[in-house]
Design a protein around this motif. Structure first.
Motif, PDB file in Angstrom:
ATOM      1  N   ARG A   1       0.824  -1.202   0.000  1.00 31.93           N
ATOM      2  CA  ARG A   1       0.000   0.000   0.000  1.00 31.93           C
ATOM      3  C   ARG A   1       0.863   1.258   0.000  1.00 31.93           C
ATOM      4  O   ARG A   1       0.583   2.228  -0.700  1.00 31.93           O
ATOM      5  N   LYS A   2       1.949   1.250   0.781  1.00 35.62           N
ATOM      6  CA  LYS A   2       2.856   2.402   0.806  1.00 35.62           C
ATOM      7  C   LYS A   2       3.512   2.620  -0.550  1.00 35.62           C
ATOM      8  O   LYS A   2       3.689   3.764  -0.995  1.00 35.62           O
TER       9      LYS A   2
ATOM     10  N   GLU B   1       0.898   4.194  -2.842  1.00 34.46           N
ATOM     11  CA  GLU B   1       0.684   5.611  -2.502  1.00 34.46           C
ATOM     12  C   GLU B   1       1.861   6.456  -2.966  1.00 34.46           C
ATOM     13  O   GLU B   1       1.683   7.554  -3.517  1.00 34.46           O
TER      14      GLU B   1
ATOM     15  N   ARG C   1       1.775   6.799  -6.777  1.00 37.57           N
ATOM     16  CA  ARG C   1       0.687   7.660  -7.243  1.00 37.57           C
ATOM     17  C   ARG C   1       1.002   9.134  -7.012  1.00 37.57           C
ATOM     18  O   ARG C   1       0.643   9.984  -7.833  1.00 37.57           O
ATOM     19  N   GLU C   2       1.698   9.434  -5.927  1.00 40.83           N
ATOM     20  CA  GLU C   2       2.091  10.822  -5.672  1.00 40.83           C
ATOM     21  C   GLU C   2       3.003  11.349  -6.775  1.00 40.83           C
ATOM     22  O   GLU C   2       3.060  12.563  -7.025  1.00 40.83           O
TER      23      GLU C   2
END
Length: 368
Positions: A170-171, A174, A177-178
């Motif tokens: 998940r990290k 994220e 995506r940033e």
């Protein structure tokens, strides 16, 4: 400099001298290196291939509806992931796809691809083919102004068998995506969890219910003994899959029609996969016990088709030399997968029961 000159020596060419040494054993070599399937292709798959063999026309790059529906059904049953059959794209073996993905995504000079610190060499090759910069890292690296375009994750890992928890994945999602980067998850061993339960990047606990920027890559080579068929598929972000389809249409990257029929049959049948998994579990148990009794320690190896081993007396290359010369056992030195693997060897489970027994007997003889 030619493109070929920019590529490293082919992985298996590097260990060919070890194979020659192992082959001098009176009972022949036990090859625990490459990890190529040795068990028969299940009859249900061969029958489907034969039934579709009258295929004079060009196959569809997108794949047949039957294949895409079978793949979506398999994902739902096996990894609890829901995708539309319209968002499944067959590929000519996942190695081809991994090597070509940076080019297909338009990476080039000035772009960065991140891949695991210990990894299957083809990720790096893909970046080289695109002229992009490859960075090996297991963390969320700080790259300054570098333009990260693609992040590879591989869980269960080849070579280590390590399983990344959903929280870590998940990290990564994220973080990517940033930065507007694509996350491509190589999930070829996802159904082969032994001491841990692998999770797909498309699992809601990882992606938050959105497939934006995500690709999930699957192979039938090990699950169904189809390495010789070159059978795999990718799914995930509908926009990315559509973009890849458009490129592959132009390039003529088509899975042969009879192979598509075989893939549909394989993905629709669980009985053969369960039987094959049980074979690998039994071989894993024998080899793990034999190596540990001979002084090796097991790291990770909680999933997949490999044991990741160290010995206090050897680094990876000297261990491989010793096993080849003294036992006729061919393994892969861990440094092939990255510098941090220098003390390890990788042992494949993809050999016959007879060769597994031979390896165990030879390792046992070291203690006598």
């Amino acid at each position: 400099m030619t493109l070929a000159a920019r590529l490293p020596a082919f992985t298996w060419d590097r260990i060919a001298p070890l194979g020659e040494k192992a082959g001098l054993h009176p009972d022949g070599a036990v090859d625990l290196s490459i990890g190529t399937p040795v068990d028969p292709v299940p009859a249900v798959i061969r029958d489907a291939l034969a039934g579709a063999s009258n295929a004079p026309g060009y196959p569809a790059t997108w794949g047949t509806a039957a294949l895409r529906t079978a793949a979506a059904g398999w994902l739902a049953r096996s990894v609890s992931v829901s995708v539309s059959p319209d968002d499944v794209l067959p590929v000519i073996g996942t190695k081809e796809f991994i090597a070509a993905l940076p080019v297909m995504l338009g990476l080039g000079p000035g772009d960065v691809m991140v891949y695991p610190e210990l990894a299957y060499p083809t990720y790096d090759i893909g970046a080289r083919l695109a002229g992009a910069t490859a960075v090996a890292s297991d963390g969320l690296v700080t790259l300054g102004p570098a333009r990260v375009r693609l992040v590879w994750v591989n869980s269960p890992s080849n070579p280590t068998g390590r399983v990344l928890p959903a929280s870590h994945l998940r990290k990564v999602v994220e973080w990517a995506r940033e930065r507007g980067a694509v996350v491509a998850s190589d999930e070829c061993y996802i159904t082969l969890g032994w001491d841990a339960a692998p999770v797909s990047v498309l699992d809601p606990s990882v992606c938050g219910g959105s497939y934006d920027g995500l690709l999930s890559v699957h192979s039938l080579s090990k699950r169904s003994n189809l390495a010789g068929y070159r059978a795999g598929f990718v799914t995930g972000d509908p926009l990315l899959v559509a973009e890849l389809l458009a490129i592959r249409k132009q390039a003529g990257m088509m899975v042969p029609g009879p192979v598509q029929a075989a893939m549909a049959a394989a993905l629709s049948d669980e009985a053969h996969a369960v039987e094959q998994r049980e074979r690998y579990a039994a071989r894993r148990s024998v080899l793990r016990a034999a190596f540990t009794a001979a002084g090796w320690s097991v790291d990770h190896s909680e999933a997949g088709l490999y044991l990741w081993l160290t010995h206090p007396a050897y680094d990876g290359w000297s261990a491989a030399e010793f096993l080849a010369a003294d036992c006729g056992i061919l393994v892969t030195p861990g440094s092939i997968y990255g510098p941090s693997g220098a003390r390890h060897i990788r042992v494949a489970l993809t050999v016959t029961d007879e060769r597994v027994a031979a390896a165990a007997a030879r390792l046992a003889a070291l203690n006598t």
